[in-house]
Write a protein that holds these residues in place. Structure first.
Motif, mmCIF file in Angstrom:
data_model
loop_
_atom_site.group_PDB
_atom_site.id
_atom_site.type_symbol
_atom_site.label_atom_id
_atom_site.label_comp_id
_atom_site.label_asym_id
_atom_site.label_seq_id
_atom_site.Cartn_x
_atom_site.Cartn_y
_atom_site.Cartn_z
ATOM 1 N N ALA A 23 0.808 -1.221 0.000
ATOM 2 C CA ALA A 23 0.000 0.000 0.000
ATOM 3 C C ALA A 23 0.845 1.278 0.000
ATOM 4 C CB ALA A 23 -0.972 -0.013 1.182
ATOM 5 N N PRO A 24 1.935 1.370 0.793
ATOM 6 C CA PRO A 24 2.742 2.603 0.737
ATOM 7 C C PRO A 24 3.314 2.883 -0.650
ATOM 8 C CG PRO A 24 3.269 1.334 2.702
ATOM 9 C CD PRO A 24 2.411 0.465 1.859
ATOM 10 N N PHE A 25 3.674 1.836 -1.389
ATOM 11 C CA PHE A 25 4.274 2.033 -2.706
ATOM 12 C C PHE A 25 3.207 2.301 -3.759
ATOM 13 C CE2 PHE A 25 6.548 -0.987 -0.051
ATOM 14 C CZ PHE A 25 7.647 -0.190 0.265
ATOM 15 N N ILE A 26 2.003 1.778 -3.537
ATOM 16 C CA ILE A 26 0.867 2.173 -4.372
ATOM 17 C C ILE A 26 0.601 3.660 -4.193
ATOM 18 C CG2 ILE A 26 -1.642 1.935 -4.628
ATOM 19 C CD1 ILE A 26 -1.309 -1.031 -3.951
ATOM 20 N N ALA A 27 0.670 4.127 -2.936
ATOM 21 C CA ALA A 27 0.458 5.545 -2.658
ATOM 22 C C ALA A 27 1.527 6.396 -3.331
ATOM 23 C CB ALA A 27 0.470 5.786 -1.147
ATOM 24 N N LEU A 28 2.786 5.974 -3.267
ATOM 25 C CA LEU A 28 3.884 6.740 -3.853
ATOM 26 C C LEU A 28 3.753 6.836 -5.372
ATOM 27 C CD1 LEU A 28 6.679 8.138 -3.625
ATOM 28 C CD2 LEU A 28 7.705 5.859 -3.811
ATOM 29 N N LEU A 29 3.657 5.684 -6.035
ATOM 30 C CA LEU A 29 3.618 5.681 -7.499
ATOM 31 C C LEU A 29 2.311 6.272 -8.028
ATOM 32 C CD1 LEU A 29 5.224 2.205 -8.305
ATOM 33 C CD2 LEU A 29 6.290 4.460 -8.345
ATOM 34 N N GLY A 30 1.201 5.999 -7.327
ATOM 35 C CA GLY A 30 -0.074 6.561 -7.765
ATOM 36 C C GLY A 30 -0.093 8.073 -7.683
ATOM 37 N N ASN A 60 13.222 -1.523 20.991
ATOM 38 C CA ASN A 60 11.834 -1.155 21.251
ATOM 39 C C ASN A 60 11.006 -1.296 19.970
ATOM 40 O OD1 ASN A 60 9.416 0.547 21.507
ATOM 41 N ND2 ASN A 60 10.292 1.135 23.462
ATOM 42 N N PRO A 61 9.989 -2.178 19.948
ATOM 43 C CA PRO A 61 9.232 -2.407 18.707
ATOM 44 C C PRO A 61 8.459 -1.191 18.234
ATOM 45 C CG PRO A 61 8.188 -3.515 20.569
ATOM 46 C CD PRO A 61 9.514 -3.017 21.054
ATOM 47 N N VAL A 62 8.029 -0.337 19.157
ATOM 48 C CA VAL A 62 7.297 0.869 18.767
ATOM 49 C C VAL A 62 8.210 1.794 17.970
ATOM 50 C CG1 VAL A 62 5.998 2.848 19.598
ATOM 51 C CG2 VAL A 62 5.827 0.664 20.805
ATOM 52 N N ILE A 63 9.404 2.016 18.490
ATOM 53 C CA ILE A 63 10.353 2.907 17.808
ATOM 54 C C ILE A 63 10.772 2.322 16.473
ATOM 55 C CG2 ILE A 63 12.650 3.935 17.941
ATOM 56 C CD1 ILE A 63 12.285 4.107 20.963
ATOM 57 N N VAL A 64 11.097 1.020 16.456
ATOM 58 C CA VAL A 64 11.559 0.364 15.234
ATOM 59 C C VAL A 64 10.491 0.404 14.148
ATOM 60 C CG1 VAL A 64 12.212 -1.861 14.249
ATOM 61 C CG2 VAL A 64 13.207 -1.122 16.413
ATOM 62 N N SER A 65 9.232 0.243 14.511
ATOM 63 C CA SER A 65 8.151 0.168 13.530
ATOM 64 C C SER A 65 7.664 1.527 13.063
ATOM 65 C CB SER A 65 6.970 -0.614 14.127
ATOM 66 O OG SER A 65 7.361 -1.907 14.533
ATOM 67 N N VAL A 66 7.628 2.495 13.974
ATOM 68 C CA VAL A 66 7.033 3.790 13.669
ATOM 69 C C VAL A 66 8.062 4.815 13.207
ATOM 70 C CG1 VAL A 66 5.763 5.721 14.690
ATOM 71 C CG2 VAL A 66 5.099 3.383 15.234
ATOM 72 N N ALA A 67 9.283 4.700 13.704
ATOM 73 C CA ALA A 67 10.305 5.709 13.432
ATOM 74 C C ALA A 67 10.582 5.932 11.944
ATOM 75 C CB ALA A 67 11.593 5.371 14.171
ATOM 76 N N PRO A 68 10.744 4.867 11.103
ATOM 77 C CA PRO A 68 11.031 5.133 9.681
ATOM 78 C C PRO A 68 9.991 6.016 9.011
ATOM 79 C CG PRO A 68 11.435 2.826 10.188
ATOM 80 C CD PRO A 68 10.791 3.420 11.398
ATOM 81 N N GLY A 69 8.700 5.759 9.253
ATOM 82 C CA GLY A 69 7.660 6.583 8.655
ATOM 83 C C GLY A 69 7.676 8.004 9.164
ATOM 84 N N LYS A 96 2.005 -2.926 11.678
ATOM 85 C CA LYS A 96 0.756 -2.551 11.024
ATOM 86 C C LYS A 96 0.506 -1.050 11.181
ATOM 87 C CE LYS A 96 -1.219 -7.140 11.957
ATOM 88 N NZ LYS A 96 -1.165 -7.684 10.604
ATOM 89 N N VAL A 97 0.803 -0.520 12.372
ATOM 90 C CA VAL A 97 0.678 0.929 12.587
ATOM 91 C C VAL A 97 1.698 1.673 11.736
ATOM 92 C CG1 VAL A 97 0.806 2.765 14.308
ATOM 93 C CG2 VAL A 97 -0.164 0.535 14.933
ATOM 94 N N GLY A 98 2.919 1.139 11.706
ATOM 95 C CA GLY A 98 3.965 1.768 10.906
ATOM 96 C C GLY A 98 3.627 1.802 9.432
ATOM 97 N N GLY A 99 2.894 0.778 8.943
ATOM 98 C CA GLY A 99 2.505 0.763 7.537
ATOM 99 C C GLY A 99 1.586 1.919 7.186
ATOM 100 N N ALA A 100 0.654 2.260 8.094
ATOM 101 C CA ALA A 100 -0.242 3.398 7.853
ATOM 102 C C ALA A 100 0.541 4.710 7.819
ATOM 103 C CB ALA A 100 -1.316 3.441 8.936
ATOM 104 N N ILE A 101 1.478 4.866 8.759
ATOM 105 C CA ILE A 101 2.310 6.079 8.786
ATOM 106 C C ILE A 101 3.160 6.165 7.522
ATOM 107 C CG2 ILE A 101 4.157 7.266 10.025
ATOM 108 C CD1 ILE A 101 3.071 6.021 12.597
ATOM 109 N N MET A 102 3.687 5.006 7.085
ATOM 110 C CA MET A 102 4.524 4.990 5.884
ATOM 111 C C MET A 102 3.729 5.383 4.648
ATOM 112 S SD MET A 102 7.642 4.437 4.862
ATOM 113 C CE MET A 102 8.421 3.430 6.135
ATOM 114 N N THR A 103 2.449 5.036 4.599
ATOM 115 C CA THR A 103 1.612 5.402 3.454
ATOM 116 C C THR A 103 1.503 6.922 3.320
ATOM 117 O OG1 THR A 103 0.327 3.354 3.648
ATOM 118 C CG2 THR A 103 -0.692 5.180 2.452
#
Length: 355
Positions: free
Chosen positions: A65-72, A330-339, A273-280
């Motif tokens: 989904a994040p890459f669909i958002a980027l290219l779209g 910390n899984p929260v930081i690892v998952s959310v930080a990149p986005g 899963k939360v990080g995926g939404a932020i990444m989108t």
């Protein structure tokens, strides 16, 4: 202005649909190639390989989904820029910031769609695909090859050799310990029927009781055991963390914590899963500066550059997640930080430069 927003939003939505129509079959084709390698093993056929791939498509959609958002977004806004429609909108008084609100709103629609898939479609389909493949390849559900499924609570260790299905377990071992950690009993059963209220009916049972100077042995046809695992807990043990719904991940992580076991993989899966939404959202914000610069390189160049950035971000995100699991970060930081980092870069550097 509302007309312009609707028009931009429609173009971005169309761009994302086109991107999904390209990316989803491409990733599914790679999944199919991987499955075709196992065709002929056990009773696994080409038809089942295609069915497995089809059942996995909702999960793949969520993942890309994040890459669909980027290219779209790049494709849609890039086409508007090449046709000078964005220039006309800016001349009419529409600022780049206000133009950016429409793609972000469509990104919100994409996120809501992935959340709905995450709760109601993808987990069920992925679990069906896993069971289909395991049955065809004659594979038991296990956490370690040849070792079975292991779990425990404060005073018991349970080993399940194989789960035939949610209500039937084979080759059961239960080890009971006292509060000092000494083994007091060992129970082995050829199989067990699992009922509600965590009641297991063990069949062909051998019970060994240990005391300080004596070992007693008893054999029984059946034995009723009040397990610390219910059917839902057993089902969670035999599923990949990513195939569980967010609520199931929360419940199973809490179960593992209360029984003194590590829940890192399940907590990481939840926060990913939360990080995926932020990444989108981050991908949409990164896409916007592509279309407010020069249009001389054309839309093709923008899409190629966006694809390269998307691949780089994907690899970086996967590396960070694996490092987090290995080093127990910390899984929260690892998952959310990149986005969040990407959103910061897009808003404070890329977007500021174009505005």
């Amino acid at each position: 202005m509302k007309i312009c927003h609707r028009y931009i939003g429609l173009q971005v939505l169309t761009g994302m649909i086109i991107a999904a129509a390209i990316l989803l079959p491409l990733f599914s084709f790679f999944d199919l190639l991987d499955q075709l390698d196992d065709v002929g093993k056990g009773t696994y056929t080409t038809r089942e390989a295609f069915l497995f791939t089809a059942l996995l498509m909702p999960r793949r959609f969520i993942q890309i989904a994040p890459f669909i958002a980027l290219l779209g977004t790049v494709g849609a806004l890039g086409a508007l820029a090449v046709n000078l429609e964005l220039v006309a909108m800016r001349v009419a008084g529409l600022s780049p910031l206000r133009i950016s609100l429409a793609p972000v709103a469509i990104g919100g629609v994409l996120i809501v769609s992935t959340i709905a898939l995450e709760y109601f479609v993808a987990p069920q389909f992925q679990q069906q695909a896993t069971v289909l493949r395991a049955v065809a390849l004659e594979q038991g559900a296990e956490l370690g090859k040849g070792l079975g499924i292991w779990t425990r609570n404060e005073q018991n260790i349970l080993r399940i050799g194989e789960m035939l299905h949610k209500k039937r377990a084979m080759d059961i071992e239960v080890m009971h310990f006292d509060r000092q950690g000494s083994l007091t009993a060992h129970v082995h059963a050829r199989y067990a029927d699992i009922f509600d209220e965590s009641i297991w009916k063990l069949h062909d049972v051998t019970v060994r009781a240990f005391s300080s100077n004596h070992i007693s042995l008893r054999k029984m046809h059946t034995l009723q055991w009040h397990s610390f695992l219910g059917p839902n807990d057993i089902a969670s043990l035999t599923k990949l963390p990513e195939s569980l719904t967010p609520m199931e991940l929360v419940q199973h992580a809490e179960f593992l914590r209360t029984t003194g076991q590590k829940a890192d993989a399940y907590i990481m899966a939840l926060w990913r899963k939360v990080g995926g939404a932020i990444m989108t959202i981050a991908m949409i914000l990164i896409a916007i500066p592509f279309v407010f610069g020069s249009v001389r390189e054309g839309l093709g160049g923008k899409l190629i550059l966006a694809a390269l950035i998307g691949i780089s971000i994907y690899l970086f995100d996967q590396i960070i997640a694996n490092i987090g699991l290995v080093f127990q970060l910390n899984p929260v930081i690892v998952s959310v930080a990149p986005g969040l980092i990407l959103i910061a870069i897009a808003t404070h550097w890329l977007l500021r430069r174009t505005f």
